[in-house]
Design an enzyme around this catalytic site. Structure first.
Site, short mmCIF file in Angstrom:
data_model
loop_
_atom_site.label_atom_id
_atom_site.label_comp_id
_atom_site.label_asym_id
_atom_site.label_seq_id
_atom_site.Cartn_x
_atom_site.Cartn_y
_atom_site.Cartn_z
N SER A 116 0.78 -1.39 0.08
CA SER A 116 0.00 -0.04 0.12
C SER A 116 0.86 1.10 0.08
O SER A 116 1.94 1.10 0.39
CB SER A 116 -0.95 -0.07 1.25
OG SER A 116 -1.71 -1.17 1.29
N1 SAH Z 1 -1.00 -5.06 3.97
C1 SAH Z 1 -0.32 -5.33 2.75
C2 SAH Z 1 -1.18 -4.85 1.69
C3 SAH Z 1 -1.20 -5.79 0.78
S1 SAH Z 1 -2.38 -5.82 -0.75
C4 SAH Z 1 1.03 -4.57 2.70
O1 SAH Z 1 1.36 -4.04 3.74
O2 SAH Z 1 1.94 -5.05 1.94
C5 SAH Z 1 -3.71 -6.67 -0.09
C6 SAH Z 1 -3.56 -8.17 0.26
O3 SAH Z 1 -4.67 -8.93 0.62
C7 SAH Z 1 -3.06 -9.05 -0.93
O4 SAH Z 1 -1.63 -9.52 -0.47
C8 SAH Z 1 -4.17 -10.10 -1.25
O5 SAH Z 1 -3.68 -11.31 -1.70
C9 SAH Z 1 -4.55 -10.13 0.31
N2 SAH Z 1 -5.96 -10.45 0.27
C10 SAH Z 1 -6.87 -10.40 -0.66
N3 SAH Z 1 -8.15 -10.76 -0.21
C11 SAH Z 1 -7.78 -11.89 0.98
C12 SAH Z 1 -8.66 -12.63 2.03
N4 SAH Z 1 -9.94 -12.80 1.67
N5 SAH Z 1 -7.99 -13.20 2.96
C13 SAH Z 1 -6.61 -12.93 3.22
N6 SAH Z 1 -5.83 -11.95 2.43
C14 SAH Z 1 -6.57 -11.30 1.33
#
Ligand code: SAH
Length: 216
Positions: free
Chosen positions: A64
């Site tokens: 993000s």
């Molecule tokens: N907090 C992260 C942001 C990653 S983007 C960081 O600091 O880098 C969002 C993430 O959510 C992705 O890796 C995606 O695979 C995950 N995601 C999407 N749907 C999800 C679900 N139902 N359960 C767990 N993770 C999920």
């Protein structure tokens, strides 16, 4: 890869720019100033690590934008020693910021590759958390209730199971909308029947998807 004076200098500039953009929670800004964001991105992208931009990580996901991390964390308002559930481990950067704030982090990722790489990476940097490979829509009932719940992917609707796992007095932050954009929603659970919902601006996250997967 190390955390050099150059990285520290770039990071301080980034934190100053977040303050200028209206983030005024100094605890959150200090926590972000302690996390070497460049170590959470592919080595070729070091120059971009301290720009206020989202960036691609493995498996088609993104780390993000720093402003978004600061905004969501400030809205979440975590207190030291609280139990925090993060949905969407991704690169592990947001989890590191929550750990720097002294909270007990439980983080869930649905893509196996990211779950493994982020867990190993955070552990190697000395960050301790509970890492789970699973569907964040389900939450982590075995560890509920949580004082804080932070969803870092865009949901179509608010998952009821997560609301059920929020402690009374707890706060949940979740972007809700379509793939094109989401509203940042804050839920405050005053008691089991009284949940206050408020909206806090527009953002664009990768989608929250159902189920877990070995691929992308
Ligand atoms: N907090 C992260 C942001 C990653 S983007 C960081 O600091 O880098 C969002 C993430 O959510 C992705 O890796 C995606 O695979 C995950 N995601 C999407 N749907 C999800 C679900 N139902 N359960 C767990 N993770 C999920």
């Amino acid at each position: 890869m190390r955390d050099t004076y150059r990285h520290k200098g770039l990071r301080k500039k980034l934190i100053d720019s977040l303050r200028e953009k209206g983030i005024n929670n100094e605890e959150v800004l200090n926590a972000m100033n302690r996390v070497p964001r460049h170590l959470f991105m592919d080595s070729g992208f070091i120059e971009h690590s301290y720009a206020d931009k989202a960036f691609p990580i493995a498996a088609g996901q993104t780390i993000s934008q720093p402003f978004t991390v600061a905004f969501q964390t400030a809205l979440l308002d975590p207190v030291k020693h609280q139990k925090v559930l993060e949905v969407g481990t991704g690169s592990g950067y947001q989890a590191a910021v929550l750990i720097e704030l002294g909270t007990r982090v439980f983080t869930v990722e649905r893509i196996r590759e990211l779950y493994h790489s982020s867990r190993d990476h955070l552990v190697s940097l000395g960050y301790k958390a509970g890492f789970y490979f699973g569907d964040g829509y389900e939450g982590l009932p075995a560890f509920a209730p949580f004082d804080r719940i932070l969803v870092t992917a865009g949901a179509k609707e608010i998952p009821e199971k997560l609301v059920a796992q929020l402690a009374v007095g707890g706060r949940m932050v979740i972007p809700v909308g379509s793939r094109l954009g989401q509203k940042m929603i804050l839920l405050e659970k005053k008691d089991e029947k009284n949940i206050i919902k408020s909206e806090h601006g527009h953002f664009a996250f990768v989608p929250l998807l159902k189920g877990k997967t070995n691929g992308t």
